[in-house]
Design an enzyme around this catalytic site. Structure first.
Site, PDB file in Angstrom:
ATOM      1  N   GLU A  10       0.819  -1.210   0.000  1.00  0.00           N
ATOM      2  CA  GLU A  10       0.000   0.000   0.000  1.00  0.00           C
ATOM      3  C   GLU A  10       0.855   1.264   0.000  1.00  0.00           C
ATOM      4  O   GLU A  10       0.431   2.300  -0.490  1.00  0.00           O
ATOM      5  CB  GLU A  10      -0.912   0.022   1.232  1.00  0.00           C
ATOM      6  CG  GLU A  10      -2.014  -1.019   1.150  1.00  0.00           C
ATOM      7  CD  GLU A  10      -2.724  -1.222   2.477  1.00  0.00           C
ATOM      8  OE1 GLU A  10      -2.632  -0.352   3.357  1.00  0.00           O
ATOM      9  OE2 GLU A  10      -3.360  -2.286   2.619  1.00  0.00           O
ATOM     10  N   THR A  11       2.043   1.140   0.588  1.00  0.00           N
ATOM     11  CA  THR A  11       2.907   2.321   0.678  1.00  0.00           C
ATOM     12  C   THR A  11       4.274   2.017   0.082  1.00  0.00           C
ATOM     13  O   THR A  11       4.861   0.968   0.351  1.00  0.00           O
ATOM     14  CB  THR A  11       3.044   2.766   2.153  1.00  0.00           C
ATOM     15  OG1 THR A  11       1.751   3.163   2.610  1.00  0.00           O
ATOM     16  CG2 THR A  11       4.004   3.928   2.307  1.00  0.00           C
TER      17      THR A  11
END
Ligand SMILES: [Mg+2]
Length: 284
Positions: A10-11
């Site tokens: 996600e990051t």
């Protein structure tokens, strides 16, 4: 199961030099990969040990390269050092071995820079209020001179209460024409002269930068991946705190450096460049 190695993250954390750009040129696929991640609503942070620029200056440099990113998503060793000290001891007074970028970040965090001018080499080394100093902070300093080294050494030798903190410990700094001394060289000079050891280092591979990115992104570590070109900083530090890592071969590391890797510095994924990463991410 998907053979896309990046889909679960996600990051995305990126080192700058050698990963996204080399000096003033973007590296192959860098802009396209960042645009793609933006479209996919992934979070992006840039983590740089370079202490010579403020985040604002860094953002301007990135804009010129064609990379647009919010200032909050840029983590530099200077801004994190400033935050760290402001948190630990607000309003502290600091003697800086470092450039204007570092001094300006310290001031923005409400700290006082006691040597907020270019100190010249002269015979007035001891014309300074040494009693006022709470911290010595080091970063790369291309204007280092005899007066600055003398003052910093005098403080470390005579004032035990003064804390000795470094923005980063990169011993050298790569330029197109060759290596020049980096922030780590400033630490070594002062350690040798004072017989004191630096108490805290903020930049990679120490945990502060990665932990800050995790906190800001509010994403678990196992959903976060670090892209870097240096095994002993970018990759090692992320591995140590349990993040996945992607080594990009557009910087200081080449295939021949990968023969004797330990578990600690082995990347999870290796790509030739970010074009390669984008290709893996877009295949089903
Ligand atoms: Mg790099």
């Amino acid at each position: 199961m998907s053979d896309n190695p990046f889909i679960s993250f996600e990051t995305f954390l990126f080192d700058g030099d050698g990963v996204l750009y080399k000096e003033s040129e973007p590296l192959p696929g860098a802009i396209e990969f960042l645009n793609f991640l933006n479209e996919k609503k992934k979070q992006i942070y840039i983590l740089t040990n370079n202490s010579t620029k403020t985040r604002k200056e860094f953002q301007t440099k990135l804009t010129k390269l064609g990379i647009s990113i919010n200032i909050e998503n840029i983590l530099t060793s200077s801004s994190l050092t400033a935050n760290y000290i402001a948190r630990e001891s607000p309003k502290s007074r600091i003697y800086v071995i470092g450039e204007d970028g570092l001094k300006n970040e310290l001031k923005s965090a409400g700290l006082e820079v006691l040597n907020d001018w270019q100190e010249k080499n002269d015979d007035k080394i001891f014309d300074f209020n040494f009693d006022d100093v709470d911290y010595i902070i080091t970063g790369m300093d291309r204007f280092i001179n005899y007066t600055k080294i003398s003052r910093a050494t005098h403080i470390l030798l005579n004032y035990d209460k003064v804390k000795f903190i470094a923005t980063n410990a990169d011993f050298t700094f790569p330029t197109v024409q060759g290596l020049i001394p980096g922030g780590g060289a400033m630490i070594k000079i002062l350690e040798e002269l004072s017989s004191r050891r630096v108490e805290q280092i903020i930049g990679k591979p120490e945990p502060e930068m990665y932990e800050t990115a995790v906190k800001l992104s509010n994403t678990p570590k196992d959903k976060t991946i670090m892209f870097g070109d240096r095994l002993e900083t970018d990759i090692l530090g992320a591995n140590r705190i349990g993040m996945s890592t992607c080594l990009v071969l557009t910087g200081v590391t080449s295939m021949t450096d990968l023969e004797n890797l330990t578990d600690e510095d082995a990347p999870t994924i290796i790509v030739n460049d970010l074009q390669d990463a984008l290709r893996s991410f877009t295949k089903s």
